[in-house]
Design a protein around this motif. Structure first.
Motif, PDB file in Angstrom:
ATOM      1  N   VAL A 138     -16.441   5.118   3.278  1.00  0.00           N
ATOM      2  CA  VAL A 138     -15.216   4.457   3.726  1.00  0.00           C
ATOM      3  C   VAL A 138     -14.032   5.377   3.440  1.00  0.00           C
ATOM      4  O   VAL A 138     -13.867   5.839   2.300  1.00  0.00           O
ATOM      5  CB  VAL A 138     -15.033   3.098   3.027  1.00  0.00           C
ATOM      6  N   PRO A 139     -13.207   5.671   4.439  1.00  0.00           N
ATOM      7  CA  PRO A 139     -12.056   6.554   4.187  1.00  0.00           C
ATOM      8  C   PRO A 139     -11.029   5.885   3.285  1.00  0.00           C
ATOM      9  O   PRO A 139     -10.896   4.660   3.253  1.00  0.00           O
ATOM     10  CB  PRO A 139     -11.500   6.810   5.587  1.00  0.00           C
ATOM     11  N   THR A 140     -10.305   6.700   2.550  1.00  0.00           N
ATOM     12  CA  THR A 140      -9.267   6.199   1.653  1.00  0.00           C
ATOM     13  C   THR A 140      -8.049   5.754   2.459  1.00  0.00           C
ATOM     14  O   THR A 140      -7.610   6.439   3.388  1.00  0.00           O
ATOM     15  CB  THR A 140      -8.849   7.287   0.653  1.00  0.00           C
ATOM     16  N   VAL A 141      -7.511   4.572   2.114  1.00  0.00           N
ATOM     17  CA  VAL A 141      -6.355   3.988   2.815  1.00  0.00           C
ATOM     18  C   VAL A 141      -5.134   4.138   1.914  1.00  0.00           C
ATOM     19  O   VAL A 141      -5.168   3.748   0.733  1.00  0.00           O
ATOM     20  CB  VAL A 141      -6.611   2.512   3.163  1.00  0.00           C
ATOM     21  N   SER A 142      -4.070   4.676   2.496  1.00  0.00           N
ATOM     22  CA  SER A 142      -2.835   4.841   1.727  1.00  0.00           C
ATOM     23  C   SER A 142      -2.095   3.517   1.639  1.00  0.00           C
ATOM     24  O   SER A 142      -2.395   2.552   2.349  1.00  0.00           O
ATOM     25  CB  SER A 142      -1.940   5.903   2.365  1.00  0.00           C
ATOM     26  N   GLU A 143      -1.079   3.493   0.752  1.00  0.00           N
ATOM     27  CA  GLU A 143      -0.293   2.276   0.573  1.00  0.00           C
ATOM     28  C   GLU A 143       0.491   1.931   1.829  1.00  0.00           C
ATOM     29  O   GLU A 143       0.638   0.754   2.181  1.00  0.00           O
ATOM     30  CB  GLU A 143       0.643   2.444  -0.616  1.00  0.00           C
ATOM     31  N   ASP A 144       1.009   2.937   2.528  1.00  0.00           N
ATOM     32  CA  ASP A 144       1.771   2.683   3.765  1.00  0.00           C
ATOM     33  C   ASP A 144       0.880   2.085   4.850  1.00  0.00           C
ATOM     34  O   ASP A 144       1.283   1.155   5.571  1.00  0.00           O
ATOM     35  CB  ASP A 144       2.403   3.985   4.252  1.00  0.00           C
ATOM     36  N   VAL A 145      -0.323   2.609   4.976  1.00  0.00           N
ATOM     37  CA  VAL A 145      -1.247   2.075   5.990  1.00  0.00           C
ATOM     38  C   VAL A 145      -1.642   0.643   5.649  1.00  0.00           C
ATOM     39  O   VAL A 145      -1.702  -0.235   6.520  1.00  0.00           O
ATOM     40  CB  VAL A 145      -2.490   2.978   6.101  1.00  0.00           C
ATOM     41  N   ALA A 146      -1.893   0.365   4.374  1.00  0.00           N
ATOM     42  CA  ALA A 146      -2.255  -0.987   3.970  1.00  0.00           C
ATOM     43  C   ALA A 146      -1.110  -1.959   4.197  1.00  0.00           C
ATOM     44  O   ALA A 146      -1.318  -3.101   4.635  1.00  0.00           O
ATOM     45  CB  ALA A 146      -2.675  -0.986   2.505  1.00  0.00           C
ATOM     46  N   ARG A 147       0.134  -1.529   3.924  1.00  0.00           N
ATOM     47  CA  ARG A 147       1.275  -2.425   4.125  1.00  0.00           C
ATOM     48  C   ARG A 147       1.507  -2.696   5.612  1.00  0.00           C
ATOM     49  O   ARG A 147       1.832  -3.814   6.008  1.00  0.00           O
ATOM     50  CB  ARG A 147       2.537  -1.813   3.501  1.00  0.00           C
ATOM     51  N   ASP A 148       1.357  -1.681   6.447  1.00  0.00           N
ATOM     52  CA  ASP A 148       1.503  -1.895   7.895  1.00  0.00           C
ATOM     53  C   ASP A 148       0.449  -2.871   8.416  1.00  0.00           C
ATOM     54  O   ASP A 148       0.739  -3.738   9.255  1.00  0.00           O
ATOM     55  CB  ASP A 148       1.394  -0.561   8.635  1.00  0.00           C
ATOM     56  N   ALA A 149      -0.765  -2.753   7.925  1.00  0.00           N
ATOM     57  CA  ALA A 149      -1.813  -3.684   8.345  1.00  0.00           C
ATOM     58  C   ALA A 149      -1.508  -5.097   7.888  1.00  0.00           C
ATOM     59  O   ALA A 149      -1.730  -6.075   8.614  1.00  0.00           O
ATOM     60  CB  ALA A 149      -3.166  -3.217   7.804  1.00  0.00           C
ATOM     61  N   LEU A 150      -0.974  -5.223   6.682  1.00  0.00           N
ATOM     62  CA  LEU A 150      -0.617  -6.544   6.168  1.00  0.00           C
ATOM     63  C   LEU A 150       0.527  -7.151   6.965  1.00  0.00           C
ATOM     64  O   LEU A 150       0.524  -8.353   7.272  1.00  0.00           O
ATOM     65  CB  LEU A 150      -0.247  -6.448   4.689  1.00  0.00           C
ATOM     66  N   LEU A 151       1.527  -6.350   7.325  1.00  0.00           N
ATOM     67  CA  LEU A 151       2.647  -6.854   8.110  1.00  0.00           C
ATOM     68  C   LEU A 151       2.196  -7.284   9.513  1.00  0.00           C
ATOM     69  O   LEU A 151       2.693  -8.285  10.047  1.00  0.00           O
ATOM     70  CB  LEU A 151       3.739  -5.783   8.204  1.00  0.00           C
ATOM     71  N   LYS A 152       1.294  -6.554  10.116  1.00  0.00           N
ATOM     72  CA  LYS A 152       0.791  -6.952  11.429  1.00  0.00           C
ATOM     73  C   LYS A 152       0.037  -8.281  11.342  1.00  0.00           C
ATOM     74  O   LYS A 152       0.125  -9.132  12.240  1.00  0.00           O
ATOM     75  CB  LYS A 152      -0.121  -5.865  11.984  1.00  0.00           C
ATOM     76  N   PHE A 153      -0.700  -8.472  10.258  1.00  0.00           N
ATOM     77  CA  PHE A 153      -1.395  -9.745  10.075  1.00  0.00           C
ATOM     78  C   PHE A 153      -0.410 -10.891   9.887  1.00  0.00           C
ATOM     79  O   PHE A 153      -0.592 -11.985  10.431  1.00  0.00           O
ATOM     80  CB  PHE A 153      -2.329  -9.652   8.866  1.00  0.00           C
ATOM     81  N   VAL A 154       0.661 -10.669   9.121  1.00  0.00           N
ATOM     82  CA  VAL A 154       1.663 -11.711   8.890  1.00  0.00           C
ATOM     83  C   VAL A 154       2.382 -12.053  10.188  1.00  0.00           C
ATOM     84  O   VAL A 154       2.684 -13.223  10.463  1.00  0.00           O
ATOM     85  CB  VAL A 154       2.655 -11.247   7.800  1.00  0.00           C
ATOM     86  N   GLU A 155       2.669 -11.045  11.017  1.00  0.00           N
ATOM     87  CA  GLU A 155       3.348 -11.298  12.294  1.00  0.00           C
ATOM     88  C   GLU A 155       2.499 -12.138  13.231  1.00  0.00           C
ATOM     89  O   GLU A 155       3.027 -12.848  14.094  1.00  0.00           O
ATOM     90  CB  GLU A 155       3.714  -9.970  12.949  1.00  0.00           C
ATOM     91  N   SER A 156       1.184 -12.064  13.113  1.00  0.00           N
ATOM     92  CA  SER A 156       0.307 -12.868  13.980  1.00  0.00           C
ATOM     93  C   SER A 156       0.256 -14.334  13.564  1.00  0.00           C
ATOM     94  O   SER A 156      -0.236 -15.177  14.315  1.00  0.00           O
ATOM     95  CB  SER A 156      -1.114 -12.283  13.969  1.00  0.00           C
ATOM     96  N   LYS A 157       0.758 -14.654  12.384  1.00  0.00           N
ATOM     97  CA  LYS A 157       0.800 -16.029  11.891  1.00  0.00           C
ATOM     98  C   LYS A 157       2.255 -16.463  11.857  1.00  0.00           C
ATOM     99  O   LYS A 157       3.042 -16.009  11.021  1.00  0.00           O
ATOM    100  CB  LYS A 157       0.193 -16.137  10.486  1.00  0.00           C
ATOM    101  N   TRP A 158       2.645 -17.357  12.792  1.00  0.00           N
ATOM    102  CA  TRP A 158       4.061 -17.691  12.930  1.00  0.00           C
ATOM    103  C   TRP A 158       4.588 -18.488  11.740  1.00  0.00           C
ATOM    104  O   TRP A 158       5.794 -18.557  11.516  1.00  0.00           O
ATOM    105  CB  TRP A 158       4.288 -18.473  14.227  1.00  0.00           C
TER     106      TRP A 158
END
Length: 213
Positions: free
Chosen positions: A61-81
């Protein structure tokens, strides 16, 4: 003229005992309310279990940086109104630990069979009846195999199951009494209600006769 010899139209289904029993199909009425026939279970042959550790591939599994993890989390939050994005933006990551997740989808398919009587006019055609042999059981009748995981309905005539019977709707007369005119050939005009006139004028629907064919 009214002909009392013309019978009224009989029921759409024949009376009980009107049809002969077919070997292998006794008690199976067929139709939407009847229980379908499921295929017989295959022979049970237990197999030894394999070593499950050998079936798990070694995936890096490739290493995920903090910026990539935060962007993924923000995209998930945006999908939940209903979710707020402020906690995701201010969240402090203490540890990012990569793990392997396996996602699978289980698809199953099966076949069911039902039997029901079908009726057609007899015009002297060849009738494949029990005189040619015994009807095969439901699961011995060959059918074409459909593509897997697709819905398909196929109707197949059961061999050696045909009979010639007196028509249960007309009792063998070849015709039935009309339900609208009750066999009289005419019925009251629905426009003038049989008076022949409408609003002091000659009825244009029945032409003044008060009855219609």
């Amino acid at each position: 003229a009214f002909d009392p010899n013309i019978p009224e139209e009989g029921p759409s289904a024949p009376p009980p005992g009107w049809l002969d029993d077919v070997h292998g199909y006794q008690g199976h009425k067929g139709g939407e309310d009847d229980n379908p026939l499921y295929p017989p279970p295959p022979a049970y042959n237990p197999q030894p279990e394999l070593n499950r550790n050998t079936l798990v591939p070694n995936v890096r599994v490739p290493t995920v940086s903090e910026d990539v993890a935060r962007d993924a989390l923000l995209k998930f939050v945006e999908s939940k109104w209903r979710y707020s994005s402020k906690p995701a933006r201010n969240l402090t990551f203490k540890e990012l630990k990569p793990i392997t997740v396996y996602r699978y989808r289980l698809e199953t398919y099966t076949e069911t069979r039902t039997s029901a009587w079908q009726f057609e006019p007899y015009n002297g055609q060849v009738v494949d009846g029990p005189q040619y042999g015994v009807s095969p059981p439901p699961w011995d009748i060959p059918v074409s195999l459909p593509q897997r995981y697709t819905d398909m309905v196929e109707k197949v005539r059961v061999p050696h199951s045909s009979f010639v019977k007196l028509c249960h709707k007309c009792n063998g007369c070849g015709r039935t009494r009309c339900n609208n005119c009750h066999g009289r050939g005419q019925k009251r005009c629905t426009f003038c209600h049989g008076h022949g006139r409408s609003r002091n004028k000659r009825c244009t629907s029945c032409h003044g006769r008060g009855r219609k064919r």
